[in-house]
Design a protein around this motif. Sequence first.
Motif, mmCIF file in Angstrom:
data_model
loop_
_atom_site.group_PDB
_atom_site.id
_atom_site.type_symbol
_atom_site.label_atom_id
_atom_site.label_comp_id
_atom_site.label_asym_id
_atom_site.label_seq_id
_atom_site.Cartn_x
_atom_site.Cartn_y
_atom_site.Cartn_z
ATOM 1 N N HIS A 103 -0.082 4.899 11.624
ATOM 2 C CA HIS A 103 0.256 3.758 10.778
ATOM 3 C C HIS A 103 1.648 3.282 11.165
ATOM 4 C CE1 HIS A 103 1.829 7.239 8.632
ATOM 5 N NE2 HIS A 103 2.352 6.521 7.648
ATOM 6 N N HIS A 105 4.511 2.962 9.298
ATOM 7 C CA HIS A 105 5.682 3.314 8.491
ATOM 8 C C HIS A 105 6.864 3.659 9.400
ATOM 9 C CE1 HIS A 105 3.494 4.339 4.441
ATOM 10 N NE2 HIS A 105 3.767 3.058 4.587
ATOM 11 N N HIS A 108 7.095 6.629 11.744
ATOM 12 C CA HIS A 108 5.995 6.813 12.717
ATOM 13 C C HIS A 108 6.085 5.833 13.885
ATOM 14 C CE1 HIS A 108 3.674 9.562 10.054
ATOM 15 N NE2 HIS A 108 4.480 8.990 9.176
ATOM 16 N N HIS A 185 -3.238 6.389 2.236
ATOM 17 C CA HIS A 185 -1.777 6.521 2.262
ATOM 18 C C HIS A 185 -1.147 5.160 2.557
ATOM 19 C CE1 HIS A 185 2.257 7.826 3.243
ATOM 20 N NE2 HIS A 185 2.125 7.253 4.425
ATOM 21 N N ASP A 206 -0.321 10.871 7.884
ATOM 22 C CA ASP A 206 0.118 11.120 6.505
ATOM 23 C C ASP A 206 -1.069 11.155 5.539
ATOM 24 O OD1 ASP A 206 2.714 11.183 7.366
ATOM 25 O OD2 ASP A 206 3.341 9.311 6.425
HETATM 26 ZN ZN ZN Z 1 3.567 7.104 5.954
#
Ligand code: ZN
Length: 281
Positions: A103, A105, A108, A185, A206
């Motif tokens: 993802h 975020h 990451h 998530h 996550d």
């Molecule tokens: Zn995350």
Amino acid sequence: MSYKIHHLNCATLCPMGSKLINGVGSYIERTKMICHCLLIETNSGLVLIDTGLGTQDILQPKRMGLFFNLMVRPKLDIEETALYQIQKLGFKKEDVKHIILTHLHVDHAGGISDFPHAKIHVYKKEYNQIVGNKSLKLGYVAAQFQHNPHWRVHNSTGEKWNGFNCVKTFEPEIQDILLVPLHGHSAGHTGVYIPSNNESVFHCGDAYFHHNTISKSYKDVPLGIKVFQKLVEYDTTARIRNQIRLTELFNKQKSNMRFICSHDLSEFEYCSCGKNPNNIV
Ligand SMILES: [Zn+2]
Ligand SMILES: [Zn+2]
């Protein structure tokens, strides 16, 4: 297929609340979480699964935002970046041909600008979180995507695999690696399955934060982890449904498949010394 898989910690995070997160220390003591990324050697170049923080995050930590810096307190060590570790292994940044992101975020995707030649794979629902949105949701940092990345955006059609739907494959040279939707998530969160004769790995990103979530039961997950995942989730029902599916898959496949998530220190320590993280007691 036999891939060589390197386990990299591409950012150490030090949130407060050791007792709540690990069950040891005090409530105000900081604990240690990691950003577990994978570097895969293939016949046609390197594949990176997640990047952790990148060099620009370390050089300009303010871009990650006050909330992230205060709450998570990243260590900001340039030697933990994927770029530094990959060069230390003797590779060049151009050797990284594909980056597959669970993802987008901050913890990451921060390193994608360190690999401007790589194709950046992400699920469409996740990509939609950062395009056309003037103000990004908490957890996403616009500055990490401003270098015109070579996006490869994957739509939500695909095959069935082990109880999961819409599983995607990639370019022919890495077509046996699978992108497995594990939404909840975040909007378009995915896991990545890497088959290998030696060590098949399912990187769950996550989708869970502590190994007990899938190897034991929810009641064995530390309270701080339960609260944190609830605070940052996008869709509770989808997150719980996928954790139940992962638990079922763990019980069926634990002798064939190694399960890891992004931030569990114990899993990373097991993998780093060649031990199977499924056997953590
Ligand atoms: Zn995350
Ligand atoms: Zn994360």
